[in-house]
Each structure stands twice: as C-alpha cells, then as structure tokens.
Design a protein around this motif. Structure first.
Motif, PDB file in Angstrom:
ATOM      1  N   ALA A   1       0.847  -1.192   0.000  1.00  0.00           N
ATOM      2  CA  ALA A   1       0.000   0.000   0.000  1.00  0.00           C
ATOM      3  C   ALA A   1       0.881   1.239   0.000  1.00  0.00           C
ATOM      4  N   THR A   2       0.463   2.235  -0.777  1.00  0.00           N
ATOM      5  CA  THR A   2       1.163   3.519  -0.782  1.00  0.00           C
ATOM      6  C   THR A   2       0.139   4.639  -0.726  1.00  0.00           C
ATOM      7  N   ALA A   3       0.595   5.804  -0.300  1.00  0.00           N
ATOM      8  CA  ALA A   3      -0.253   7.001  -0.287  1.00  0.00           C
ATOM      9  C   ALA A   3       0.631   8.216  -0.495  1.00  0.00           C
ATOM     10  N   PHE A   4      -0.020   9.319  -0.865  1.00  0.00           N
ATOM     11  CA  PHE A   4       0.688  10.590  -1.062  1.00  0.00           C
ATOM     12  C   PHE A   4       1.834  10.440  -2.065  1.00  0.00           C
ATOM     13  N   ASN A   5       1.467   9.878  -3.239  1.00  0.00           N
ATOM     14  CA  ASN A   5       2.433   9.670  -4.319  1.00  0.00           C
ATOM     15  C   ASN A   5       3.655   8.884  -3.866  1.00  0.00           C
ATOM     16  N   GLY A   6       3.390   7.856  -3.050  1.00  0.00           N
ATOM     17  CA  GLY A   6       4.448   6.937  -2.652  1.00  0.00           C
ATOM     18  C   GLY A   6       5.247   7.358  -1.441  1.00  0.00           C
ATOM     19  N   LEU A   7       4.927   8.518  -0.837  1.00  0.00           N
ATOM     20  CA  LEU A   7       5.681   8.976   0.334  1.00  0.00           C
ATOM     21  C   LEU A   7       5.392   8.104   1.552  1.00  0.00           C
ATOM     22  N   LYS A   8       4.170   7.586   1.634  1.00  0.00           N
ATOM     23  CA  LYS A   8       3.805   6.681   2.723  1.00  0.00           C
ATOM     24  C   LYS A   8       3.678   5.276   2.163  1.00  0.00           C
TER      25      LYS A   8
ATOM     26  N   LYS B   1      -0.964  11.435 -15.430  1.00  0.00           N
ATOM     27  CA  LYS B   1      -0.402  10.255 -14.768  1.00  0.00           C
ATOM     28  C   LYS B   1       1.119  10.294 -14.898  1.00  0.00           C
ATOM     29  N   ASN B   2       1.752  10.933 -13.916  1.00  0.00           N
ATOM     30  CA  ASN B   2       3.201  11.105 -13.945  1.00  0.00           C
ATOM     31  C   ASN B   2       3.694  11.275 -12.506  1.00  0.00           C
ATOM     32  N   ASP B   3       4.248  10.203 -11.934  1.00  0.00           N
ATOM     33  CA  ASP B   3       4.668  10.223 -10.533  1.00  0.00           C
ATOM     34  C   ASP B   3       5.726  11.282 -10.263  1.00  0.00           C
ATOM     35  N   GLU B   4       6.652  11.478 -11.195  1.00  0.00           N
ATOM     36  CA  GLU B   4       7.733  12.441 -10.978  1.00  0.00           C
ATOM     37  C   GLU B   4       7.193  13.855 -10.807  1.00  0.00           C
ATOM     38  N   LEU B   5       6.077  14.144 -11.478  1.00  0.00           N
ATOM     39  CA  LEU B   5       5.475  15.478 -11.383  1.00  0.00           C
ATOM     40  C   LEU B   5       4.394  15.547 -10.309  1.00  0.00           C
ATOM     41  N   GLY B   6       4.124  14.430  -9.659  1.00  0.00           N
ATOM     42  CA  GLY B   6       3.101  14.417  -8.628  1.00  0.00           C
ATOM     43  C   GLY B   6       1.686  14.367  -9.166  1.00  0.00           C
ATOM     44  N   ASP B   7       1.500  13.807 -10.369  1.00  0.00           N
ATOM     45  CA  ASP B   7       0.165  13.656 -10.982  1.00  0.00           C
ATOM     46  C   ASP B   7      -0.624  14.974 -10.966  1.00  0.00           C
ATOM     47  N   PRO B   8      -0.101  16.035 -11.613  1.00  0.00           N
ATOM     48  CA  PRO B   8      -0.783  17.337 -11.533  1.00  0.00           C
ATOM     49  C   PRO B   8      -2.136  17.332 -12.242  1.00  0.00           C
ATOM     50  N   LEU B   9      -3.062  18.127 -11.708  1.00  0.00           N
ATOM     51  CA  LEU B   9      -4.354  18.299 -12.358  1.00  0.00           C
ATOM     52  C   LEU B   9      -4.166  18.965 -13.714  1.00  0.00           C
ATOM     53  N   LEU B  10      -5.000  18.600 -14.670  1.00  0.00           N
ATOM     54  CA  LEU B  10      -5.013  19.302 -15.951  1.00  0.00           C
ATOM     55  C   LEU B  10      -6.426  19.274 -16.516  1.00  0.00           C
TER      56      LEU B  10
END
Length: 237
Positions: free
Chosen positions: A32-39, A123-132
């Motif tokens: 399990a992960t959350a917050f773009n993999g931080l947790k 859908k881009n983890d490096e960018l933090g999945d920004p809204l568009l």
C-alpha cells in the motif's frame, strides 16, 4: 496460458507477458502507498480483495456497455487482461466533497454535489500527478478529442453503475479514480482496477470510512474495512 517474464511493477500490481502477445497477466500485491508513494505499508489480503472486486465489477460493466480489459480471473490474485497502452490520464469522478478536493478548495468533507464532477490528472509520478484540463491534455497530446469524449462518457456511466450498486449495499460512493487504455486497434477500454484502493466508500448510515483513507489517515482497522466492503459486495453481486 503460460506466464512469461514480468514487464512492469507498480505500487499495487505486477504485470507479466503471456504466450499470447495480446494478453497479459496482472498480479495484485498487498503493498500500500499514499501521497504519491511517500507513505508505504502493507494491507494484508488487499491484493485478493482488489483483484476479485475489480473482476466482478468489470464483468458487470461489460454487460452495461462499458468495454474493459478484463478477460478471465486466473486465481485469487491473478487475472488475465487484454494488452493495452494506458492513456496517461487519471480520471476522478466526485459525488461528494472529500480528500484533496476539500483541501484544495477549502470546503468541508461531506458536501453532496448537485451533479458529479470530473477531474483529470496527468499520470506522472515524478510530477506528482498534476491536475489538468481537456485543453492541457490535448496540448500534451495525451489523448485525442474523440478519446477524451469517450473517456468522459464511460466514466460517468461507471459512476451511475457504481453509485446504484453500492447504495444497495448500504455504502455511499464518495469519489473514485479510473484509468483507461487503448487496445492494439486503438479502442478505448476501462483498465486498471475498481477497489477500496481507488474508491472512497462510506457507510451510508454512520459515514464510517471503508477504504484506503483508513491507511492514509492512520485510522486503523484497514483490513477490516476492506473485508467489510468485500462482504457487502459479494452479498449483492
């Protein structure tokens, strides 16, 4: 169907080639992960629940007119799916204010919208999945106008189906994330999963959280919540 080499490992799933170039095997993990993999953590048994719940929903959605990548459930954790190239748009449908929506716009959780909202994120983890928005998606050539129209149509159809289904189980569908893919011939189909990992689900009477928010917010009882929504779903399927 022969399982060949692994070609991808994400936060929640592994994907393997098969001896058919147009079919893959997806193996669901308990990670399990959350917050773009931080947790990071483990939710014991969630891979089994997410696999089986996803497959049952996708089979029903196929009958309701939403094409999916689902082919066949192979085991508790493994499913045969059609090969797709994922459209790099995460599609979020919201029926009630919660999570990042409430935080972003400074509103309380639990506001029921007059009509569902739709959001896209890149859908881009490096960018933090920004809204568009749609214009951004077109500028970045993430999808064509026709594909975006199709994705929106299917996403709202999934919402109608899931809202009705969960209501019969005493569960409120707050919001959820979908991903879509292109088959080899370019056809847009629903891919990824539909589970407590990707949906916010509240008990209709108590508003108790029955989803991954229990992990995100350290509420405890994560496994129990996943098992409870699975039990309710299986009782209604």
């Amino acid at each position: 169907m022969q399982k060949l080499e692994q070609i991808y490992e994400g936060k929640a799933k592994k994907v393997f080639k098969t001896d058919d170039p147009n079919l893959f095997i997806v193996d669901y993990k308990d990670d399990a992960t959350a917050f773009n993999g931080l947790k990071k953590g483990t939710i014991s048994g969630k891979g089994v629940i997410n696999n089986q719940m996803t497959n049952r929903f996708m089979a029903k959605l196929e009958k309701a007119g939403v094409p999916t990548h689902f082919v066949e459930e192979l085991s508790e954790r493994e499913t045969l799916v059609k090969k797709v190239s994922i459209v790099p748009l995460e599609v979020i449908i919201r029926n009630i204010s919660a999570g990042s929506f409430a935080k972003r716009y400074g509103v309380e959780e639990g506001i029921v919208f007059d009509q569902p909202t739709i959001e896209f994120s890149y859908k881009n983890d490096e960018l933090g999945d920004p809204l568009l928005n749609t214009a951004h998606a077109l500028a970045l050539k993430l999808a064509t106008p026709e594909e975006i129209d199709t994705i929106k149509k299917y996403a709202f159809a999934v919402n109608d189906f899931l809202k009705d289904f969960w209501a019969k189980c005493g569960v409120t569908l707050v919001d959820f994330k979908l991903e879509f893919g292109r088959l080899v011939d370019g056809t847009i189909v629903l891919a990824d999963e539909i589970s407590p990992d990707t949906c916010r689900l509240w008990d209709s009477k108590t508003h108790e959280k029955l989803d991954k928010d229990r992990f995100r917010r350290d509420l405890g009882g994560v496994e129990d919540a996943y098992e409870e929504v699975m039990r309710r779903m299986m009782g209604a399927i």
